[in-house]
Scaffold this motif. Structure first.
Motif, PDB file in Angstrom:
ATOM      1  N   ALA A  32       0.748  -1.170  -0.039  1.00 40.02           N
ATOM      2  CA  ALA A  32       0.074  -0.243  -0.145  1.00 40.02           C
ATOM      3  C   ALA A  32       0.870   1.156  -0.028  1.00 40.02           C
ATOM      4  N   ASP A  33       2.142   1.006   0.366  1.00 39.47           N
ATOM      5  CA  ASP A  33       2.751   2.487   0.442  1.00 39.47           C
ATOM      6  C   ASP A  33       4.291   2.166  -0.316  1.00 39.47           C
ATOM      7  N   THR A  34       4.106   1.230  -1.081  1.00 39.04           N
ATOM      8  CA  THR A  34       4.975   1.311  -2.504  1.00 39.04           C
ATOM      9  C   THR A  34       5.007   2.196  -3.508  1.00 39.04           C
ATOM     10  N   PRO A  35       5.794   3.191  -3.838  1.00 45.04           N
ATOM     11  CA  PRO A  35       5.657   4.033  -4.908  1.00 45.04           C
ATOM     12  C   PRO A  35       5.478   3.155  -6.248  1.00 45.04           C
ATOM     13  N   THR A  83      -6.289   9.305  -8.289  1.00 47.10           N
ATOM     14  CA  THR A  83      -4.964   9.506  -8.665  1.00 47.10           C
ATOM     15  C   THR A  83      -4.198   9.437  -7.429  1.00 47.10           C
ATOM     16  N   SER A  84      -2.952   9.318  -7.584  1.00 53.56           N
ATOM     17  CA  SER A  84      -2.109   9.437  -6.237  1.00 53.56           C
ATOM     18  C   SER A  84      -0.531   9.861  -6.577  1.00 53.56           C
ATOM     19  N   PHE A  85      -0.254  10.791  -5.893  1.00 54.26           N
ATOM     20  CA  PHE A  85       1.230  11.416  -6.044  1.00 54.26           C
ATOM     21  C   PHE A  85       2.264  10.520  -6.351  1.00 54.26           C
ATOM     22  N   ASP A  86       2.229   9.402  -6.034  1.00 59.07           N
ATOM     23  CA  ASP A  86       3.359   8.339  -6.168  1.00 59.07           C
ATOM     24  C   ASP A  86       3.164   7.355  -7.191  1.00 59.07           C
ATOM     25  N   ASP A  87       2.145   7.416  -7.954  1.00 54.20           N
ATOM     26  CA  ASP A  87       1.785   6.317  -8.952  1.00 54.20           C
ATOM     27  C   ASP A  87       1.343   4.897  -8.145  1.00 54.20           C
TER      28      ASP A  87
ATOM     29  N   PHE B  49       9.909   2.167  -0.140  1.00 54.35           N
ATOM     30  CA  PHE B  49       9.647   0.724  -0.344  1.00 54.35           C
ATOM     31  C   PHE B  49       9.720   0.421  -1.872  1.00 54.35           C
ATOM     32  N   LYS B  50       9.821  -1.024  -1.819  1.00 53.35           N
ATOM     33  CA  LYS B  50       9.919  -1.457  -3.367  1.00 53.35           C
ATOM     34  C   LYS B  50       9.322  -3.041  -3.138  1.00 53.35           C
ATOM     35  N   ALA B  51       8.257  -3.205  -4.206  1.00 57.67           N
ATOM     36  CA  ALA B  51       7.746  -4.573  -4.229  1.00 57.67           C
ATOM     37  C   ALA B  51       8.508  -5.778  -4.848  1.00 57.67           C
ATOM     38  N   LEU B  52       8.276  -6.749  -3.848  1.00 58.33           N
ATOM     39  CA  LEU B  52       9.209  -7.875  -4.313  1.00 58.33           C
ATOM     40  C   LEU B  52       8.290  -8.795  -5.436  1.00 58.33           C
TER      41      LEU B  52
END
Lengths: 127, 141
Positions: A32-35, A83-87, B49-52
């Motif tokens: 949920a918080d990953t750009p 939309t969100s600012f971090d895509d 953060f980065k998705a795996l």
């Protein structure tokens, strides 16, 4: 209903699809918080079509019409409402409600399986 | 692909949110610090953060593909506001001190956001656990 070759019917594979959907939604919530992360979901109807080897069709006038899907990949990207600012396209409230729904669906399939198992048990006991 | 993977996925998220909360705690603890040059001044730390997304990012066969990890820690880019305070023992030759660029309000918001995300993932684990137990009950009906 063939008791010995396919005792649990479609529900066994349905349960797999349900748990796959829950896993995908869990991935969305985890990210949920990953750009730039794009939320994904499972097209349940398409999975079941693949499992059944034939498409689910409306065969009676009183059946609900269902849209036909042609591509083979059942995992699809979710279209966000805002939309969100971090895509990132995860909307946590949407995911939460979908997770709740998916859990209820899973339990529904479990109930079907439970009644199948107890039915078979009854048949074998011959009471 | 099974319901067991949910535990791994939510676990990675709990981990990542905890790192984020730790960074926030560190930022808040250092909010009042000052230094004698801009380079030495404390800069707020941000987790990225980065998705795996696939197996390449995890150990082979790991049960948490699709989870999340902390990719890197980044310094907040907010410029440091030098303060003229010649009486301060840390003041440089021109009489300026350089406080940390930590905004307490931002940090509180970060803390609440990460704790909410943490709770969400705990709830995901709880639901998955209940369903798993119910699935095991299938053998007893």
């Amino acid at each position: 209903m063939d008791l010995f070759s396919n005792p649990l019917g479609i529900h066994e594979r349905a349960l797999q699809a349900r748990s796959q959907r829950m896993e995908l939604i869990a991935q969305n919530i985890a990210n949920a918080d990953t750009p730039q992360y794009k939320a994904r979901d499972l097209d349940f109807k398409q999975v079941m079509n693949q499992q059944l080897g034939q498409p689910i069709r409306a065969t009676d006038d009183r059946h609900y019409a269902i849209a036909e899907t042609t591509d083979s990949n059942a995992v699809k990207f979710r279209v966000p409402f805002n939309t969100s600012f971090d895509d990132n396209t995860v909307e946590i409230s949407v995911e939460q409600s979908n997770y709740g729904k998916a859990a209820a669906d899973y339990q529904a399939t479990l109930s079907f399986l439970e009644s199948r198992v107890s039915g078979i048990r009854k048949a074998l006991k011959g009471e | 692909m099974s319901i067991g993977n949910i535990f791994g996925i939510a676990g990675t998220a709990l981990n990542a949110q905890l790192v984020r909360m730790n960074a926030t705690a560190s930022n808040l603890a250092n909010a009042g610090t000052t230094a004698s040059s801009e380079a030495e001044a404390f800069k707020a730390k941000r987790t990225v953060f980065k998705a795996l997304v696939n197996e390449n990012l995890t150990n082979a066969g790991a049960p948490y593909v699709g989870g999340v990890k902390v990719d890197r820690m980044q310094d907040d880019s907010t410029p440091i506001q030098a303060i003229y305070d010649p009486s301060n023992p840390l003041a440089d030759a021109g009489g300026y001190i350089y406080p940390a660029n930590v905004n307490e309000v931002t940090e509180m918001v970060e803390m609440m956001a990460s704790s909410r995300s943490y709770q969400n993932n705990v709830e995901v684990v709880n639901t998955a656990r209940q369903l798993m137990l119910r699935t095991l009950e299938l053998t007893r009906t």
